[in-house]
Each structure stands twice: as structure tokens, then as C-alpha cells.
Scaffold this motif. Sequence first.
Motif, PDB file in Angstrom:
ATOM      1  N   ILE A   1      30.381  47.452  47.098  1.00  0.00           N
ATOM      2  CA  ILE A   1      29.682  46.072  46.674  1.00  0.00           C
ATOM      3  C   ILE A   1      29.759  45.080  47.715  1.00  0.00           C
ATOM      4  N   LEU A   2      28.780  44.594  48.390  1.00  0.00           N
ATOM      5  CA  LEU A   2      28.831  43.535  49.262  1.00  0.00           C
ATOM      6  C   LEU A   2      28.393  42.241  48.513  1.00  0.00           C
ATOM      7  N   SER A   3      29.414  41.189  48.503  1.00  0.00           N
ATOM      8  CA  SER A   3      28.979  39.913  47.740  1.00  0.00           C
ATOM      9  C   SER A   3      29.369  38.811  48.912  1.00  0.00           C
ATOM     10  N   ASN A   4      29.558  37.623  48.586  1.00  0.00           N
ATOM     11  CA  ASN A   4      29.744  36.679  49.477  1.00  0.00           C
ATOM     12  C   ASN A   4      30.828  36.052  49.442  1.00  0.00           C
ATOM     13  N   VAL A   5      31.985  36.962  48.843  1.00  0.00           N
ATOM     14  CA  VAL A   5      33.488  36.454  49.169  1.00  0.00           C
ATOM     15  C   VAL A   5      34.035  37.927  49.660  1.00  0.00           C
ATOM     16  N   ASP A   6      35.292  37.652  50.000  1.00  0.00           N
ATOM     17  CA  ASP A   6      36.310  38.751  50.832  1.00  0.00           C
ATOM     18  C   ASP A   6      36.706  40.013  49.797  1.00  0.00           C
ATOM     19  N   GLY A   7      36.713  39.633  48.550  1.00  0.00           N
ATOM     20  CA  GLY A   7      37.225  40.627  47.286  1.00  0.00           C
ATOM     21  C   GLY A   7      37.497  39.750  46.264  1.00  0.00           C
ATOM     22  N   ILE A   8      38.652  40.379  45.439  1.00  0.00           N
ATOM     23  CA  ILE A   8      39.316  39.771  44.498  1.00  0.00           C
ATOM     24  C   ILE A   8      40.556  38.842  44.881  1.00  0.00           C
ATOM     25  N   TYR A   9      40.854  37.736  44.641  1.00  0.00           N
ATOM     26  CA  TYR A   9      41.681  36.916  44.939  1.00  0.00           C
ATOM     27  C   TYR A   9      43.003  36.950  43.942  1.00  0.00           C
TER      28      TYR A   9
ATOM     29  N   MET B   1      34.749  56.877  61.769  1.00  0.00           N
ATOM     30  CA  MET B   1      35.179  56.416  60.398  1.00  0.00           C
ATOM     31  C   MET B   1      36.331  57.070  60.039  1.00  0.00           C
ATOM     32  N   LYS B   2      37.621  56.109  59.671  1.00  0.00           N
ATOM     33  CA  LYS B   2      38.773  56.537  59.301  1.00  0.00           C
ATOM     34  C   LYS B   2      38.709  57.547  57.812  1.00  0.00           C
ATOM     35  N   THR B   3      37.587  57.001  56.982  1.00  0.00           N
ATOM     36  CA  THR B   3      37.690  57.666  55.837  1.00  0.00           C
ATOM     37  C   THR B   3      36.755  58.875  55.822  1.00  0.00           C
ATOM     38  N   SER B   4      36.946  59.812  54.793  1.00  0.00           N
ATOM     39  CA  SER B   4      36.121  61.160  54.847  1.00  0.00           C
ATOM     40  C   SER B   4      35.040  61.021  54.099  1.00  0.00           C
ATOM     41  N   TYR B   5      34.706  59.814  53.652  1.00  0.00           N
ATOM     42  CA  TYR B   5      33.389  59.434  52.900  1.00  0.00           C
ATOM     43  C   TYR B   5      32.199  60.388  53.545  1.00  0.00           C
ATOM     44  N   ARG B   6      31.337  60.986  52.654  1.00  0.00           N
ATOM     45  CA  ARG B   6      30.033  61.743  53.218  1.00  0.00           C
ATOM     46  C   ARG B   6      28.574  61.117  52.369  1.00  0.00           C
ATOM     47  N   LYS B   7      29.145  60.489  51.363  1.00  0.00           N
ATOM     48  CA  LYS B   7      27.868  60.028  50.457  1.00  0.00           C
ATOM     49  C   LYS B   7      28.404  58.840  50.006  1.00  0.00           C
ATOM     50  N   VAL B   8      27.785  57.619  50.218  1.00  0.00           N
ATOM     51  CA  VAL B   8      28.365  56.255  49.793  1.00  0.00           C
ATOM     52  C   VAL B   8      27.066  55.680  49.246  1.00  0.00           C
ATOM     53  N   VAL B   9      27.397  54.824  48.255  1.00  0.00           N
ATOM     54  CA  VAL B   9      26.366  53.968  47.587  1.00  0.00           C
ATOM     55  C   VAL B   9      26.872  52.323  48.035  1.00  0.00           C
ATOM     56  N   ILE B  10      25.843  51.669  48.501  1.00  0.00           N
ATOM     57  CA  ILE B  10      26.189  50.345  48.947  1.00  0.00           C
ATOM     58  C   ILE B  10      25.233  49.360  48.340  1.00  0.00           C
ATOM     59  N   LYS B  11      25.774  48.214  47.490  1.00  0.00           N
ATOM     60  CA  LYS B  11      25.007  47.560  46.895  1.00  0.00           C
ATOM     61  C   LYS B  11      25.240  46.387  47.468  1.00  0.00           C
ATOM     62  N   ILE B  12      23.910  45.579  47.853  1.00  0.00           N
ATOM     63  CA  ILE B  12      23.786  44.449  48.710  1.00  0.00           C
ATOM     64  C   ILE B  12      23.344  43.212  47.745  1.00  0.00           C
ATOM     65  N   GLY B  13      24.277  42.412  47.511  1.00  0.00           N
ATOM     66  CA  GLY B  13      23.641  41.331  46.449  1.00  0.00           C
ATOM     67  C   GLY B  13      22.749  40.189  46.983  1.00  0.00           C
ATOM     68  N   SER B  14      22.341  39.333  46.186  1.00  0.00           N
ATOM     69  CA  SER B  14      21.467  38.212  46.389  1.00  0.00           C
ATOM     70  C   SER B  14      22.063  37.272  47.346  1.00  0.00           C
ATOM     71  N   ASN B  15      23.161  37.043  47.127  1.00  0.00           N
ATOM     72  CA  ASN B  15      24.009  36.023  47.897  1.00  0.00           C
ATOM     73  C   ASN B  15      24.055  36.384  49.394  1.00  0.00           C
ATOM     74  N   VAL B  16      24.230  37.868  49.551  1.00  0.00           N
ATOM     75  CA  VAL B  16      24.233  38.328  50.745  1.00  0.00           C
ATOM     76  C   VAL B  16      22.962  38.235  51.833  1.00  0.00           C
ATOM     77  N   LEU B  17      21.864  38.361  51.070  1.00  0.00           N
ATOM     78  CA  LEU B  17      20.512  38.775  51.333  1.00  0.00           C
ATOM     79  C   LEU B  17      19.713  37.254  51.742  1.00  0.00           C
ATOM     80  N   THR B  18      20.338  36.133  51.108  1.00  0.00           N
ATOM     81  CA  THR B  18      19.595  35.137  51.114  1.00  0.00           C
ATOM     82  C   THR B  18      20.336  33.863  51.984  1.00  0.00           C
TER      83      THR B  18
END
Length: 359
Positions: free
Chosen positions: A168-176, A1-18
Motif C-alpha cells: 500500500i503506497l501512501s504519503n507517509v512512511d508507515g505506521i508510527y 529482489m531479496k524477497t521471493s514474491y512472484r505475484k504482488v498487488v500494489i495499491k497507489i493512493g490519491s495522495n501519491v498520484l496528486t
Amino acid sequence: MKTSYRKVVIKIGSNVLTRDNGLPDLERIEHLVSQLSCLKKKGVEVIVISSGAVASGRSLIKVQEKQNTVAARQLLASIGQIKLINTYMRLFERHDLLCSQVLVTKEDFRDRMHYLNIKNCLEILLQHHVVPIVNENDVVSVTELMFTDNDELAGLVASMLNADALLILSNVDGIYDGDPKAAGTKVIERVEPGSNHLSSFITTSKSGFGRGGMVTKLSMAQKIAKLGIPVHIANGKKENIILDVFAGQAVHTQFLPEKITSGKKKWIAHSENSATGVVKLNEGAKQALISGKASSLLPVGIVNVQSEFQKGDIIKLVDEHDVLIGLGIAEYGSDKARERLGEKGQRPLVHYNYFYAVL
């Protein structure tokens, strides 16, 4: 990992899981768990905020169309949460990892004691190398008791645990920077602190099976970044997306953080719904509080005490037009505040260390 993150919260949305038919995408869930397990093996503490209970329930039982919407959601969530957590448990076990189920409601965060109880629970799970799978308890969370969506819950948990990052994991690449379907539209990859123009790029429509849309994601991301936590919004449908984001190899939107704030301020920032009192301020007090300098709220700047509160309560501070300025912890009750109204030389009603500016 390039980042030095040691604690991360990952939100997985309904649109990703279905899938498109509203049923769980088990292959996608398996791929996500594989990436999460990889993070764990690298020594990263991982907290997952997972939607998907209702979708899982939908795969097990058919609900009549005439069924009450709230009742139907309770039915599907009650059945589906069992399947969802068992799916996660089975998949994490393949990687020799334990996961746990943590179901919460907005009521669980209503005061400092409940807030710390949830925090302590999550911290003991992390200490034992367990992956907490957090979800709103849709069985009992209805109407006004509900979070706006799991984005709000994810932001609250990230603040609570002082996470190094929120993804935050959604079904789009980010904010356009425009309509995602229009030619030439690009993802805004970096959002600097204080950027307030992004809402003009976002449509208000919600997509797929989730409760929230990109508007709520934007609002929450800006709030969390303001508290000192970087926020990433990325496309959870893409292969290897979690690892690629943290390796700096994925096109997505990243909200750069402002200076880190204290844990108490992070709690206050999420306490608007549990605030008991309302205090109206004059323009001078307002400007002092939102200036960015270390200013406390003195009685001389108070115009009116609009409702009752006690020492230690969260109170709302509003301007003379009733616009919310910020939230703070009262150093004394409303009775004393009224006695000292407009007086100089009195001690602060809200100390700077316990004030969070909304504006």
C-alpha cells in the motif's frame, strides 16, 4: 529482489498520484510505472489498484462549488478515468508492456459467482502478461455501494488472487509509534501476528485527497495478514520505493502473515456485507470457534436463528451480546437450523473449512 514474491498487488493512493493542488503528478506516475515495469521484467506478476480518476477529472473540468458532492464525484470520475487509464497505457507502452482497465463496484463481489468472474478476468490478464489497473467505478458507486476506500478493494483483490504480498503506497512512511510530527517518533517496521495495540498510535483524521485514512489501512492490513498475505505500507512519494521495499531496503511498516488460509475462507472473510442470515451462539460455541482449533458450529451451540437464509448462503455468527464472532457458509437453511436448535448429535450448520473468525 531479496524477497521471493512472484505475484504482488500494489495499491497507489490519491495522495501519491496528486500534487498539493489536487491535480495529477505525472512525473510521479511515470516513475511508479518505471518501477512496476522493472518488476514485470523480473518475472513478477503485478496487479495495480489505482486511485486518481477524480483528480484526473479535476485537471480537465471545473466543477461549481454548489454542485452536489456525489454528482460532482461522478462527473469528475467519468471524465478523469479516461485520462488516467490513457496515462498508464502510454507510460507502460514505453516499456513494451500492455495494461488494462478493470472497473469494479462492491456489487461485483456480492456472491461467489460474481467473485469468481472477477477473479477469472484478472487471471486471464495475468496469463497474457498484461498489467491490470483496477479501480472502483466511482461513476456508479455511491453511498452504500462504495468500498470504504481503495485499500479495502486492494485487500479483496490480494486475497482473491492469493497474492504473495500487498503493498500500500501512501504519503507517509508507515505506521508510527506516536505523532509522526513529534520528535523521536519512529516507524513501526514489523507488526507481528495478533498485535492489537497499534490503533492507539493512529489519529482518525483523513489526509489529502483520499477517502481513507491510516485507521482503515491498519484494519485492512491486519485482516489480510491474518489470511496469510504479508502487507507493506510505505511512502509512495519516495524515489524507487517499490523496488526498495521488495529489496528490503526501505523504512516502512510490514505486517507479518499468519498461516495461509484457503481461497474459500479468503472470500468468506470479505463477505460481511453480503451475508444474509444471522445466528446467535452460546458462550461455549463462541469459545470453540475462536480458539484457533478446527471446530465447526454444531446446533447444540446455537441460541437463536435471527433471520432467514438458505443452504450455501454466507451467514453472520454473533454472540449473546450481538457481537460478530465470524462468518460462515450455511450447510443447510434456517428452517432446518431452527428444527435442530440446541440438539446434540446433529451435523454442523457451519463447517470449520468454511468459517472465518472475525474476533
